[in-house]
Design a protein around this motif. Sequence first.
Motif, PDB file in Angstrom:
ATOM      1  N   GLU A 278      12.063  42.139  16.801  1.00 22.42           N
ATOM      2  CA  GLU A 278      10.941  43.076  16.920  1.00 22.42           C
ATOM      3  C   GLU A 278      11.176  44.295  16.035  1.00 22.42           C
ATOM      4  N   GLU A 279      12.399  44.831  16.036  1.00 19.76           N
ATOM      5  CA  GLU A 279      12.709  45.987  15.198  1.00 19.76           C
ATOM      6  C   GLU A 279      12.612  45.618  13.722  1.00 19.76           C
ATOM      7  N   LEU A 280      13.165  44.467  13.354  1.00 16.83           N
ATOM      8  CA  LEU A 280      13.137  44.038  11.956  1.00 16.83           C
ATOM      9  C   LEU A 280      11.713  43.796  11.470  1.00 16.83           C
ATOM     10  N   ASP A 281      10.894  43.173  12.292  1.00 21.06           N
ATOM     11  CA  ASP A 281       9.513  42.913  11.884  1.00 21.06           C
ATOM     12  C   ASP A 281       8.747  44.212  11.704  1.00 21.06           C
ATOM     13  N   HIS A 282       9.032  45.177  12.564  1.00 25.76           N
ATOM     14  CA  HIS A 282       8.340  46.468  12.478  1.00 25.76           C
ATOM     15  C   HIS A 282       8.744  47.233  11.226  1.00 25.76           C
ATOM     16  N   VAL A 283      10.028  47.224  10.896  1.00 26.43           N
ATOM     17  CA  VAL A 283      10.530  48.026   9.789  1.00 26.43           C
ATOM     18  C   VAL A 283      10.399  47.300   8.452  1.00 26.43           C
TER      19      VAL A 283
ATOM     20  N   PRO B 196      15.494  42.374   4.608  1.00 26.37           N
ATOM     21  CA  PRO B 196      16.140  43.672   4.844  1.00 26.37           C
ATOM     22  C   PRO B 196      17.161  43.998   3.754  1.00 26.37           C
ATOM     23  N   THR B 197      17.248  45.274   3.424  1.00 26.85           N
ATOM     24  CA  THR B 197      18.240  45.752   2.456  1.00 26.85           C
ATOM     25  C   THR B 197      19.017  46.905   3.089  1.00 26.85           C
ATOM     26  N   LEU B 198      20.026  47.358   2.392  1.00 22.48           N
ATOM     27  CA  LEU B 198      20.803  48.493   2.897  1.00 22.48           C
ATOM     28  C   LEU B 198      19.961  49.761   2.977  1.00 22.48           C
ATOM     29  N   ASP B 199      18.890  49.837   2.184  1.00 18.79           N
ATOM     30  CA  ASP B 199      17.991  50.995   2.266  1.00 18.79           C
ATOM     31  C   ASP B 199      17.273  51.062   3.603  1.00 18.79           C
ATOM     32  N   ASP B 200      17.162  49.914   4.281  1.00 15.59           N
ATOM     33  CA  ASP B 200      16.496  49.882   5.582  1.00 15.59           C
ATOM     34  C   ASP B 200      17.409  50.318   6.734  1.00 15.59           C
ATOM     35  N   GLU B 201      18.693  50.411   6.462  1.00 10.51           N
ATOM     36  CA  GLU B 201      19.662  50.633   7.542  1.00 10.51           C
ATOM     37  C   GLU B 201      19.355  51.856   8.410  1.00 10.51           C
ATOM     38  N   PRO B 202      18.993  53.013   7.842  1.00 10.01           N
ATOM     39  CA  PRO B 202      18.732  54.173   8.697  1.00 10.01           C
ATOM     40  C   PRO B 202      17.601  53.947   9.708  1.00 10.01           C
TER      41      PRO B 202
ATOM     42  N   LEU C 220      17.006  51.047  11.231  1.00 12.67           N
ATOM     43  CA  LEU C 220      17.301  49.877  12.056  1.00 12.67           C
ATOM     44  C   LEU C 220      18.467  50.176  13.014  1.00 12.67           C
ATOM     45  N   PRO C 221      18.254  51.113  13.943  1.00  8.86           N
ATOM     46  CA  PRO C 221      19.372  51.493  14.836  1.00  8.86           C
ATOM     47  C   PRO C 221      19.855  50.345  15.722  1.00  8.86           C
ATOM     48  N   TYR C 222      18.956  49.447  16.141  1.00  9.11           N
ATOM     49  CA  TYR C 222      19.377  48.342  17.006  1.00  9.11           C
ATOM     50  C   TYR C 222      20.258  47.358  16.226  1.00  9.11           C
ATOM     51  N   ILE C 223      19.919  47.134  14.955  1.00  8.90           N
ATOM     52  CA  ILE C 223      20.749  46.254  14.118  1.00  8.90           C
ATOM     53  C   ILE C 223      22.100  46.910  13.857  1.00  8.90           C
ATOM     54  N   ARG C 224      22.112  48.210  13.581  1.00  8.91           N
ATOM     55  CA  ARG C 224      23.398  48.908  13.422  1.00  8.91           C
ATOM     56  C   ARG C 224      24.233  48.765  14.685  1.00  8.91           C
ATOM     57  N   GLY C 225      23.568  48.855  15.836  1.00  7.71           N
ATOM     58  CA  GLY C 225      24.274  48.661  17.091  1.00  7.71           C
ATOM     59  C   GLY C 225      24.816  47.248  17.229  1.00  7.71           C
ATOM     60  N   ALA C 226      24.064  46.266  16.725  1.00  7.99           N
ATOM     61  CA  ALA C 226      24.518  44.870  16.797  1.00  7.99           C
ATOM     62  C   ALA C 226      25.772  44.661  15.948  1.00  7.99           C
ATOM     63  N   VAL C 227      25.874  45.376  14.823  1.00 10.27           N
ATOM     64  CA  VAL C 227      27.069  45.291  13.983  1.00 10.27           C
ATOM     65  C   VAL C 227      28.282  45.814  14.755  1.00 10.27           C
ATOM     66  N   LYS C 228      28.132  46.985  15.343  1.00  9.72           N
ATOM     67  CA  LYS C 228      29.228  47.573  16.115  1.00  9.72           C
ATOM     68  C   LYS C 228      29.573  46.702  17.327  1.00  9.72           C
ATOM     69  N   GLU C 229      28.559  46.199  17.995  1.00  8.94           N
ATOM     70  CA  GLU C 229      28.785  45.399  19.192  1.00  8.94           C
ATOM     71  C   GLU C 229      29.456  44.071  18.861  1.00  8.94           C
ATOM     72  N   SER C 230      29.170  43.522  17.691  1.00  8.81           N
ATOM     73  CA  SER C 230      29.828  42.276  17.281  1.00  8.81           C
ATOM     74  C   SER C 230      31.333  42.466  17.181  1.00  8.81           C
TER      75      SER C 230
ATOM     76  N   ASP D 120      24.662  56.394  18.278  1.00 10.07           N
ATOM     77  CA  ASP D 120      25.887  56.470  17.486  1.00 10.07           C
ATOM     78  C   ASP D 120      25.559  56.160  16.029  1.00 10.07           C
ATOM     79  N   ASN D 121      25.500  57.181  15.204  1.00  8.78           N
ATOM     80  CA  ASN D 121      25.170  57.005  13.789  1.00  8.78           C
ATOM     81  C   ASN D 121      26.404  57.047  12.895  1.00  8.78           C
ATOM     82  N   GLN D 122      27.588  56.989  13.486  1.00 10.59           N
ATOM     83  CA  GLN D 122      28.823  57.053  12.705  1.00 10.59           C
ATOM     84  C   GLN D 122      29.076  55.753  11.944  1.00 10.59           C
ATOM     85  N   SER D 123      29.646  55.897  10.770  1.00  7.12           N
ATOM     86  CA  SER D 123      30.224  54.717  10.130  1.00  7.12           C
ATOM     87  C   SER D 123      31.527  54.393  10.846  1.00  7.12           C
ATOM     88  N   ALA D 124      32.088  53.222  10.568  1.00 10.07           N
ATOM     89  CA  ALA D 124      33.362  52.851  11.193  1.00 10.07           C
ATOM     90  C   ALA D 124      34.459  53.839  10.824  1.00 10.07           C
ATOM     91  N   ALA D 125      34.448  54.314   9.572  1.00 11.35           N
ATOM     92  CA  ALA D 125      35.465  55.269   9.134  1.00 11.35           C
ATOM     93  C   ALA D 125      35.304  56.598   9.856  1.00 11.35           C
TER      94      ALA D 125
END
Length: 541
Positions: A321-326, A332-338, A340-350, A410-415
């Motif tokens: 739903e988030e991806l279709d909306h955005v 999707p590209t890296l320009d879309d990352e800001p 796509l907070p739910y996808i960023r969360g999925a990366v961290k959660e993985s 949480d908008n932090q990068s891993a670093a």
Amino acid sequence: MSISFYAFVFALVALAAHRLSKVGRRPPGYPPGPPTLPVIGNLHLMPKEKGHLQFQKWAEEYGPVYSLILGTKVMIVLSSDKAIKDLLDKRSGIYSSRPDMYLGGIVSGGLRMLLMEYGETWRMIRKIVHNNLNIKAARTYVPYQDLENKAMLVGFLDKPEFFIDHIRRYTNSLTTQMVFGFRTTSIDDPKLKQLFHGFEKFCEVTGTTTAALLDLFPVLRALPDAVLPLRKYAKELHVKEKELYVGHWLNVKKAIKNGTSKPCFCLDLVRAQDEENFSDDLAGYVSGSLLEAGSDTTAATLVGFVQAMLLFPDVVKKAQEELDHVCGEHLPTLDDEPNLPYIRGAVKESMRWMPTDILGVPHAVIRDDEYMGYTIPKGAGVMWNVWAVQMDPKRHPDPRRFDPARYAHDNQSAAEAASNGDPSARDHFVFGAGRRLCQGMHIAERSLFLAIARLLWAFDFQKVRDDAGNEIKPDADSLTEGLFVLPTPFPARITPRSEEKAAVMRAEWAKMEDLLDKDQQWKVLPEGLIWKKYEAATETS
């Protein structure tokens, strides 16, 4: 013989018996831990499989810092984010070495950076690696990531049943480009298969009871190979591993020297070898270590992500739903990352939900220290108990649920998260700690984002059904054994969400193919890569 001689012998025997009586005991002042037995300490309690679950139980019983007495050795186990921050980060000057891992050293020929003690050689290698994997350099590799990601998507379209192989080719080809300057174009590439098979066996060997016994009772190393078949096997693994790593290195070194190589990490490595005069074996293992690190752990995380999508279909729905909306109908590209907070969360959660380095790779302390009133002796191994921290229900409620919403704010990068002064604000611990922090985290994080965002945008994930029509549910608790882990193989039904999205993926790959030659290598490399042209060091008379 004189009475004094017999007295001397008796004194030696008494002294040896006294010292032996202390082996296996937990000295006063050490962190608490399970009861010990003479000589072996806690060795009899060490689990043969699913060790992360037992280490988690001990953390619940003995607290965030406990000790295991393992024969002649001591292992300090850190099971809280605060303890990891306080010791491995804040006191990294004395907590950045490695304990002796005898069989791991044999497989590696003593050359693997992962197991190397803290010292001049390790610091030299770390500096070279940092120059090529720092955040500025990492940004220049995005065209490589974009290309390999689109190749993976087409692989999922054509042969979805081989999804694990497509994931591994994706991460491996990205890494071979950065390290050696060439693409890995096929899931059947023999060197690709050799890499993953070899690293799997390395992890298995270092995780065995035999490996532990040889570390804890070094006297056993005097036994012949006939009695220690695992050591003979470790030597055989080293021969094959060295052939792969040093072979890659010598090929690219020759190309660099004659000016026919593509820009890659090994350019800096050749320069460093010119200056420092280290061996081709060491250079092969430096480049090979980067190859295995960049290929294996990111792939394992993505395999865990696919498994999570089968087990938690509500996450797939919210993410799409988030991806279709955005993104609508564009990939999707890296320009879309800001956005796509739910996808960023999925990366961290993985990375939290299925940590590949499930118990970390132990550090070692180089001098006596004190923490929380406990003595931490020089030479002790120090384990950062990744599983226990990431599965702590106080830190992550309902921890075995895959929930990207945990990171909604949480908008932090891993670093940034790793260097956050508040350890409770760190997202996960799979990239390590202190001076052993993974230097490739910027690249890994982008590779994971592109893969997770695009796979969810493009595909639906469903459980496979057996002949009786019953769903085959993957077991999230069934993991491989060893130093690094991933889910044991499971089937998945992966289908494109629509014909339109399938057409977009094929069109995007067709654009990429225009950039490649007949061997599927780059015709002209993307602009912006950071490497300088190699120039041989001038000799002075």
